[in-house]
Design an enzyme around this catalytic site. Structure first.
Site, PDB file in Angstrom:
ATOM      1  N   ASP A  12       0.867  -1.191   0.000  1.00 48.11           N
ATOM      2  CA  ASP A  12       0.000   0.000   0.000  1.00 48.11           C
ATOM      3  C   ASP A  12       0.903   1.241   0.000  1.00 48.11           C
ATOM      4  O   ASP A  12       0.919   2.016   0.941  1.00 48.11           O
ATOM      5  CB  ASP A  12      -0.944  -0.012   1.215  1.00 48.11           C
ATOM      6  CG  ASP A  12      -0.219  -0.151   2.552  1.00 48.11           C
ATOM      7  OD1 ASP A  12       0.933  -0.618   2.569  1.00 48.11           O
ATOM      8  OD2 ASP A  12      -0.803   0.233   3.589  1.00 48.11           O
ATOM      9  N   HIS A 243       9.109  -0.693   9.548  1.00 46.63           N
ATOM     10  CA  HIS A 243       8.189  -1.826   9.363  1.00 46.63           C
ATOM     11  C   HIS A 243       8.479  -2.620   8.076  1.00 46.63           C
ATOM     12  O   HIS A 243       8.929  -3.764   8.104  1.00 46.63           O
ATOM     13  CB  HIS A 243       6.743  -1.329   9.288  1.00 46.63           C
ATOM     14  CG  HIS A 243       6.291  -0.510  10.456  1.00 46.63           C
ATOM     15  ND1 HIS A 243       6.254  -0.993  11.737  1.00 46.63           N
ATOM     16  CD2 HIS A 243       5.812   0.766  10.517  1.00 46.63           C
ATOM     17  CE1 HIS A 243       5.774  -0.057  12.550  1.00 46.63           C
ATOM     18  NE2 HIS A 243       5.506   1.015  11.831  1.00 46.63           N
TER      19      HIS A 243
HETATM   20  O1  RIB Z   1       1.586  -0.891  10.814  1.00 47.60           O
HETATM   21  C1  RIB Z   1       2.586  -0.613   9.883  1.00 47.60           C
HETATM   22  C2  RIB Z   1       2.155  -1.015   8.500  1.00 47.60           C
HETATM   23  O2  RIB Z   1       1.005  -0.255   8.124  1.00 47.60           O
HETATM   24  C3  RIB Z   1       3.178  -0.739   7.433  1.00 47.60           C
HETATM   25  O3  RIB Z   1       3.076  -1.723   6.427  1.00 47.60           O
HETATM   26  C4  RIB Z   1       2.746   0.604   6.898  1.00 47.60           C
HETATM   27  O4  RIB Z   1       3.222   0.844   5.596  1.00 47.60           O
HETATM   28  C5  RIB Z   1       1.255   0.474   6.924  1.00 47.60           C
HETATM   29  O5  RIB Z   1       0.824  -0.248   5.801  1.00 47.60           O
HETATM   30 CA    CA Z   2       2.739  -0.912   4.123  1.00 48.04          CA
END
Ligand code: RIB
Ligand code: CA
Length: 326
Positions: A12, A243
């Site tokens: 995303d 992340h």
């Molecule tokens: O919680 C972190 C995740 O949520 C990551 O993948 C960030 O890009 C959002 O998609």
């Molecule tokens: Ca993400």
């Protein structure tokens, strides 16, 4: 060296998704076959356009991009401009991409690539799991066709980041997450427990900015926005979570987790305060996590905290293309 397995990234694209893509594209041996977009940080359409921007910036306009689900199985969608900027890329205003998304929908592309590479395709999911769930519905044999699935998502012994219990990717579509985590394929879950301990800093941003390549300067620009968000909202100091890049590095085999037991994982799909919570059976932790049979998922609970340095090192060496960032 043996050729790397073909990889499909579902994301995303958002700031940390973009950093993950740049990290992967910095490996000349990586066999990136496609990127599919899903709603989450932005709409699925905007995520696809951001993905095209990043691919073109990294000199890989040849990688196909397919648009996926624009809402959850329940029809809900909530975006995150407060985290990732109005454009999803930290308001860095990269030019419109030259290319366009493919006409094939994301779930169909996932199924097609899995059939074309039986037992070899790796999936890396960096957003809500709606496309993967749709692909499982299209082809129930998918878990036997895919080699491994790596997912950034969940919070095991860590608070959530969008509710007290839930992490964003799982919370955006708990029903899909439950289906994907229980599908019986080889899954590695990379939750907040580790992504909140691998921290990008202002020093990393300086290093990227000083590097001078368009890709590194772009990374510095989006990281500035990310650091602003994390400093003002989460940490009260100038650091940001890592992340999606960490999940990408684990999928690529570049980071070996320190602790990653195979345990059963379920997702709360109720409508109470636990909705979206990932519930992992870690009761065996005091006995060294004896083998569990029920839908085991490899849950990454500890990494060594050194990945951001390697991410920045890779991005500083990244070659890139023609676009520049104001
Ligand atoms: O919680 C972190 C995740 O949520 C990551 O993948 C960030 O890009 C959002 O998609
Ligand atoms: Ca993400």
């Amino acid at each position: 060296m043996a050729p790397k397995n073909p990889l499909l990234v579902d994301c995303d694209t958002g700031i940390d998704d973009a950093l993950a893509l740049l990290y992967l594209l910095g490996d000349p041996d990586l066999d990136l076959r496609a990127v599919t977009s899903v709603f989450g940080n932005t709409s699925a359409e905007a995520a696809a356009m951001n993905t095209l921007r990043v691919l073109e910036l990294a000199g890989r306009p040849d990688v196909p991009v397919a648009v996926g689900a624009d809402s959850s199985t329940r029809g809900t969608a909530r975006f995150a401009p407060h985290v990732h900027g109005a454009d999803g890329l930290g308001d860095t205003t990269l030019p419109a991409p030259a290319g366009a998304p493919s006409a094939t929908p994301a779930a169909e592309l996932i199924v097609r690539l899995a059939r074309e590479h039986p037992g070899r395709l790796d999936l890396l999911a960096l957003g809500p799991l709606t496309n993967l769930a749709a692909a499982l519905r299209l082809d129930p044999e998918l878990p036997r066709r895919v080699r491994q699935v790596t997912i950034m998502g969940g919070a095991i012994h860590h608070p959530g980041n969008v509710t007290p219990a839930a992490e964003a990717n799982i919370d955006n579509d708990p029903e899909s997450a439950r289906l994907v985590l229980r599908a019986g394929w080889d899954v590695t879950l990379v939750p907040l427990d580790v992504t909140m301990t691998e921290l990008l800093t202002e020093r990393h941003r300086h290093r990227l900015a000083a590097c001078g390549t368009p890709a590194a300067r772009f990374a510095a620009g989006i990281l500035r926005h990310y650091l602003d968000f994390y400093e003002s909202t989460v940490f009260s100091r100038r650091v940001a979570a890592c992340h999606d890049p960490l999940a990408a590095a684990i999928a690529a085999g570049d980071v070996s987790p320190v602790l990653a037991p195979a345990v059963a994982v379920d997702v709360d799909t109720g409508d109470g305060p636990g909705r979206g919570m990932t519930i992992a059976d870690t009761r065996g932790q005091y006995r060294g996590f004896p083998a569990q049979d029920a839908a085991p998922v490899c849950v990454v609970l500890r990494t060594d905290g050194t990945f951001p340095d390697r991410l920045v090192e890779r991005l500083s060496g990244a070659t890139a293309a023609s676009h520049d960032v104001a």
